[in-house]
Design an enzyme around this catalytic site. Structure first.
Site, mmCIF file in Angstrom:
data_model
loop_
_atom_site.group_PDB
_atom_site.id
_atom_site.type_symbol
_atom_site.label_atom_id
_atom_site.label_comp_id
_atom_site.label_asym_id
_atom_site.label_seq_id
_atom_site.Cartn_x
_atom_site.Cartn_y
_atom_site.Cartn_z
ATOM 1 N N TRP A 35 6.757 6.437 -11.008
ATOM 2 C CA TRP A 35 7.398 5.156 -11.314
ATOM 3 C C TRP A 35 6.664 4.399 -12.419
ATOM 4 O O TRP A 35 7.018 3.282 -12.760
ATOM 5 C CB TRP A 35 7.427 4.276 -10.057
ATOM 6 C CG TRP A 35 6.108 4.232 -9.348
ATOM 7 C CD1 TRP A 35 5.050 3.426 -9.651
ATOM 8 C CD2 TRP A 35 5.715 5.039 -8.244
ATOM 9 N NE1 TRP A 35 4.006 3.678 -8.802
ATOM 10 C CE2 TRP A 35 4.390 4.662 -7.903
ATOM 11 C CE3 TRP A 35 6.345 6.035 -7.483
ATOM 12 C CZ2 TRP A 35 3.687 5.270 -6.860
ATOM 13 C CZ3 TRP A 35 5.641 6.619 -6.445
ATOM 14 C CH2 TRP A 35 4.334 6.235 -6.137
ATOM 15 N N GLU A 57 7.559 -0.525 -5.539
ATOM 16 C CA GLU A 57 6.703 -1.548 -4.953
ATOM 17 C C GLU A 57 7.058 -1.808 -3.490
ATOM 18 O O GLU A 57 6.183 -2.008 -2.657
ATOM 19 C CB GLU A 57 6.775 -2.850 -5.761
ATOM 20 C CG GLU A 57 6.114 -2.773 -7.125
ATOM 21 C CD GLU A 57 4.619 -2.465 -7.043
ATOM 22 O OE1 GLU A 57 4.030 -2.606 -5.957
ATOM 23 O OE2 GLU A 57 4.041 -2.079 -8.068
ATOM 24 N N GLN A 62 2.032 -1.496 2.141
ATOM 25 C CA GLN A 62 1.278 -0.967 3.285
ATOM 26 C C GLN A 62 1.493 0.523 3.466
ATOM 27 O O GLN A 62 1.425 1.040 4.597
ATOM 28 C CB GLN A 62 1.664 -1.717 4.568
ATOM 29 C CG GLN A 62 1.237 -3.156 4.569
ATOM 30 C CD GLN A 62 -0.254 -3.309 4.683
ATOM 31 O OE1 GLN A 62 -0.825 -3.115 5.746
ATOM 32 N NE2 GLN A 62 -0.904 -3.634 3.584
ATOM 33 N N LEU A 100 9.280 6.696 6.907
ATOM 34 C CA LEU A 100 8.407 5.932 6.019
ATOM 35 C C LEU A 100 7.810 4.702 6.711
ATOM 36 O O LEU A 100 6.799 4.173 6.264
ATOM 37 C CB LEU A 100 9.169 5.511 4.761
ATOM 38 C CG LEU A 100 8.359 5.118 3.524
ATOM 39 C CD1 LEU A 100 7.351 6.190 3.147
ATOM 40 C CD2 LEU A 100 9.275 4.829 2.348
ATOM 41 N N GLY A 101 8.440 4.266 7.806
ATOM 42 C CA GLY A 101 7.882 3.156 8.568
ATOM 43 C C GLY A 101 8.306 1.781 8.083
ATOM 44 O O GLY A 101 8.924 1.637 7.034
ATOM 45 N N TYR A 140 3.052 -10.772 -3.308
ATOM 46 C CA TYR A 140 2.537 -9.618 -4.038
ATOM 47 C C TYR A 140 3.631 -8.946 -4.871
ATOM 48 O O TYR A 140 3.456 -8.707 -6.075
ATOM 49 C CB TYR A 140 1.915 -8.577 -3.089
ATOM 50 C CG TYR A 140 1.818 -7.258 -3.802
ATOM 51 C CD1 TYR A 140 0.826 -7.045 -4.744
ATOM 52 C CD2 TYR A 140 2.786 -6.260 -3.628
ATOM 53 C CE1 TYR A 140 0.764 -5.871 -5.487
ATOM 54 C CE2 TYR A 140 2.735 -5.093 -4.346
ATOM 55 C CZ TYR A 140 1.731 -4.906 -5.276
ATOM 56 O OH TYR A 140 1.686 -3.765 -6.018
ATOM 57 N N ASP A 158 -3.241 -7.378 -4.190
ATOM 58 C CA ASP A 158 -2.978 -6.513 -3.044
ATOM 59 C C ASP A 158 -4.324 -6.168 -2.396
ATOM 60 O O ASP A 158 -5.358 -6.741 -2.739
ATOM 61 C CB ASP A 158 -2.236 -5.246 -3.484
ATOM 62 C CG ASP A 158 -3.170 -4.290 -4.187
ATOM 63 O OD1 ASP A 158 -4.095 -4.757 -4.857
ATOM 64 O OD2 ASP A 158 -2.982 -3.065 -4.065
ATOM 65 N N CYS A 217 -19.714 3.392 -7.566
ATOM 66 C CA CYS A 217 -20.125 2.303 -8.463
ATOM 67 C C CYS A 217 -20.657 2.813 -9.803
ATOM 68 O O CYS A 217 -20.497 2.141 -10.824
ATOM 69 C CB CYS A 217 -21.180 1.430 -7.772
ATOM 70 S SG CYS A 217 -20.554 0.521 -6.334
ATOM 71 N N CYS A 220 -17.959 2.932 -12.348
ATOM 72 C CA CYS A 220 -17.094 1.745 -12.457
ATOM 73 C C CYS A 220 -17.200 1.097 -13.836
ATOM 74 O O CYS A 220 -18.305 0.825 -14.315
ATOM 75 C CB CYS A 220 -17.461 0.735 -11.384
ATOM 76 S SG CYS A 220 -16.413 -0.735 -11.427
#
Length: 368
Positions: A35, A57, A62, A100-101, A140, A158, A217, A220
């Site tokens: 997407w 989205e 979740q 998918l819930g 969001y 998010d 880290c 990052c």
DNA sequence: AATCCGTGGGT
DNA sequence: TACCCAAGGAT
């Protein structure tokens, strides 16, 4: 803002400005997702189809990227445009969403498509406020669509962003109390240029580098401009409120099989747990109370044989479901319908119901 | 504001 | 095994 003669890095580059290294990192290390419009194209002003951004989205609420991909492609194949989705049968949408819930998302997805098609001439609003007025679009998702599909400087927050920001600030305030502070920090960090890429870069960083456990880290792009890393305790953030213990509930499920192999199904109420989805007859369990866990709760008298117990974990409770099977039975479905072996895999059955049916008839719900 | 709402993968 | 938690929204 900055005068043309100003050095690239000057006093106005506050410590809140980490967008430049982040975007440079995103250009090289962004994830390739079905997407997504890659940065090589967004830089030239190419923006993704708002319908596809919205669809992805909502599915991603979740829900992990890995779980979403197949559903996203199936939906796009079945309903390529918001008008097509608006014209679809709700039952077909629920079937496509099964597994998918968070099924209220599917109901709201359909309502939102209808609203866009009927009230907005098939075009998504291009502002956060306009988007948020639609069903299933909250803070969001409105910000994400505004930023990604319309290049608006929205503060996209998010779970990934919360983790990145609280670690960088070594924020001792726990979630959800910290949310307003996080939003403010992000709002001040959104670059005028490439707000959509910035949002996706923050999420990619959280998903691949600034992970919940054992963050990488050393890789990052924010480097040592991160208090959590400098303190050597990035993994401690974000702090969270103590969680409550989830109860275990008991219940029973009844798989009635006809001579031709069809299984008796019925429709759950339109709202609440597994709302609008299909199920085999069950005893009256719910999140707050047990149901009868033996065959005395069967929908009709028959030789109900035990098929064992399945366990299923919902968000807020665990369900132990005693499964019973009877058959062949010959009884007109009082309250539901008979679903034959060819149809059963395509019914709007949530995972817990597939699990129950599988306990009674192995293989009955697997597709092709 | 706190609660309700799924599922599967990772550790 | 048990726990974590993922591109949250509605009420």
């Amino acid at each position: 803002m900055a005068c043309p003669d100003a050095p690239v890095i000057d006093a106005t580059a506050s410590s809140d400005d980490f967008s430049a290294p982040l975007l440079a990192w995103y250009d090289r290390h962004h994830r390739h997702l079905p997407w997504r419009t890659p940065p090589a194209e967004t830089k030239h002003g190419v923006l993704p189809d708002p319908y596809r951004v919205w669809l992805s989205e909502v599915m991603l609420q979740q829900t992990t990227v890995g779980a979403v991909q197949r559903y996203y492609l199936d939906f796009l194949d079945a309903w390529p445009t918001v008008d097509a989705l608006a014209a679809a049968e709700t039952e077909d949408v629920m079937r496509a969403w099964a597994g998918l819930g968070y099924y209220s998302r599917a109901r709201n997805l359909k309502k939102c498509a209808e609203a866009v098609a009927n009230d907005h001439a098939g075009r998504f609003p291009d502002t956060e406020a306009g988007l948020k007025a639609l069903p299933g679009i909250g803070d969001y998702t409105a910000a994400a669509i505004a930023a990604i599909a319309f290049n608006r400087p929205a503060a996209v927050v998010d779970g990934n962003v919360e983790r990145v920001v609280t670690r960088r600030a070594a924020m001792e305030t726990p979630l959800p109390q910290a949310k307003p502070m996080i939003r403010e920090i992000v709002a001040n960090a959104v670059p005028d240029h490439r707000p959509g890429d910035f949002a996706q870069a923050m999420m990619d960083l959280g998903a691949t580098i600034c992970t919940p456990r054992r963050p990488a880290c050393v890789l990052c792009p924010i480097g040592t401009d991160c208090a959590g890393r400098v303190l050597g305790e990035a993994e401690r953030f974000p702090l969270k409120a103590a969680k409550i213990e989830k109860p275990t509930r008991q219940g029973a499920a009844f798989v009635a099989v006809r001579a031709d192999g069809a299984v008796l199904l019925r429709k759950r109420p339109p709202r609440g747990l597994l709302g609008g989805m299909s199920e085999v007859p069950t005893s009256g369990w719910n999140a707050r109370s047990d149901g009868v866990a033996d065959a005395s709760a069967a929908p009709f008298a028959a030789e109900w044989r035990s098929c064992g117990t399945i366990r299923h974990v919902f968000t807020h409770f665990t369900l132990e479901l005693a499964v019973f099977r009877a058959g062949p039975v010959s009884r007109a479905g009082a309250d539901g319908w008979w679903s034959g072996p060819a149809d059963l895999p395509h019914e709007a059955l949530p995972s817990v119901m597939k699990k129950a049916i599988e306990a009674a008839i192995p293989g009955a719900t697997s597709k092709s």
